[in-house]
Write a protein that holds these residues in place. Structure first.
Motif, mmCIF file in Angstrom:
data_model
loop_
_atom_site.group_PDB
_atom_site.id
_atom_site.type_symbol
_atom_site.label_atom_id
_atom_site.label_comp_id
_atom_site.label_asym_id
_atom_site.label_seq_id
_atom_site.Cartn_x
_atom_site.Cartn_y
_atom_site.Cartn_z
ATOM 1 N N GLY A 1 0.634 -1.066 -0.109
ATOM 2 C CA GLY A 1 0.102 -0.009 -0.018
ATOM 3 C C GLY A 1 0.746 1.189 -0.070
ATOM 4 O O GLY A 1 1.877 1.347 -0.359
ATOM 5 N N GLU A 2 0.079 2.277 0.369
ATOM 6 C CA GLU A 2 0.826 3.641 0.384
ATOM 7 C C GLU A 2 1.648 3.969 1.702
ATOM 8 O O GLU A 2 2.880 3.754 1.637
ATOM 9 N N PRO B 1 0.697 4.206 6.353
ATOM 10 C CA PRO B 1 -0.387 3.904 7.274
ATOM 11 C C PRO B 1 -1.394 5.091 7.304
ATOM 12 O O PRO B 1 -0.736 6.317 7.217
ATOM 13 N N PRO C 1 -0.773 -2.667 9.521
ATOM 14 C CA PRO C 1 -1.087 -2.037 8.152
ATOM 15 C C PRO C 1 -2.577 -2.467 7.812
ATOM 16 O O PRO C 1 -3.122 -3.295 8.348
ATOM 17 N N PHE C 2 -3.381 -1.627 7.297
ATOM 18 C CA PHE C 2 -4.809 -1.919 6.508
ATOM 19 C C PHE C 2 -5.732 -2.107 7.727
ATOM 20 O O PHE C 2 -6.431 -3.407 7.596
HETATM 21 N N1 URA Z 1 -3.601 2.899 3.381
HETATM 22 C C1 URA Z 1 -2.462 2.299 3.168
HETATM 23 O O1 URA Z 1 -2.071 2.441 2.001
HETATM 24 N N2 URA Z 1 -1.770 1.483 3.872
HETATM 25 C C2 URA Z 1 -2.359 1.177 5.181
HETATM 26 O O2 URA Z 1 -1.970 0.593 5.836
HETATM 27 C C3 URA Z 1 -3.716 1.741 5.310
HETATM 28 C C4 URA Z 1 -4.373 2.650 4.368
#
Ligand code: URA
Length: 187
Positions: free
Chosen positions: A33-34, A36, A46-47
């Motif tokens: 992902g991008e 946190p 994460p996520f």
């Molecule tokens: N967006 C992300 O890219 N990563 C995360 O862990 C949460 C939201």
């Protein structure tokens, strides 16, 4: 490393937690992902916020088990501006991405996934070391770090930001189809 960690500047602040990846250490599928968000910074995982919940739903719909995947981010700290009590997400810039790139590449090396899914532009830039057009190339298998296969798709937050519910549903279904491509390749 070409970049040295910098203290937060006056215009933005860094979150408290270094949010590391999680999942089986030799997971065949790695999702990147991008960075946190607010919830991830508070929980240290994460996520786990709104984008994570959407990702969980999409993974399930694509027949993927989150617990079997390794989830991580290109940037390991929440970058935000404070507005009253709220912490407003700031997009990581190229310097932030470059700063964390060696950590991300180490993670890829250690987990050695059969396939990496890059969720959005920041993930792709972190993995490839250059910018690419996500909306043009999404759904394609590209060559990732160490020539590992990398599937490019959108970030779940992109779906959350779409103003029109019909468009959101259409894009969500496309996202699920792209995750199903990843499943077909790996499991
Ligand atoms: N967006 C992300 O890219 N990563 C995360 O862990 C949460 C939201």
């Amino acid at each position: 490393m070409s970049h040295t960690p910098q203290p937060p500047t006056a215009s933005w602040a860094a979150g408290h937690t270094t949010v590391l990846g999680e999942g089986p250490p030799q997971a065949p599928l790695m999702l990147v992902g991008e960075q946190p968000g607010d919830a991830e910074d508070r929980q240290g995982r994460p996520f786990v916020g709104p984008a994570g919940r959407l990702l969980d739903r999409a993974l399930l719909a694509a027949g993927l088990d989150r617990a079997a995947c390794y989830l991580t981010n290109a940037v390991k700290h929440f970058k935000f501006t404070q507005r009253g009590a709220r912490r407003i997400h700031q997009k990581p810039d190229s310097g932030d991405i470059a700063l964390y790139r060696p950590f991300l590449l180490r993670e890829v090396d250690a987990v050695a996934p059969r396939l990496i899914v890059a969720l959005g532009a920041t993930a792709a830039q972190g993995l490839l070391g250059r910018k690419i057009g996500v909306l043009k190339l999404r759904g394609q298998f590209l060559s990732g770090p160490d020539d590992r296969p990398m599937l490019l798709t959108v970030h779940p937050s992109f779906l959350l930001r779409l103003p029109d519910p019909a468009m959101q549903e259409e894009e969500y279904q496309r996202f699920v189809r792209e995750l199903a491509l990843a499943k077909g390749r790996v499991f």
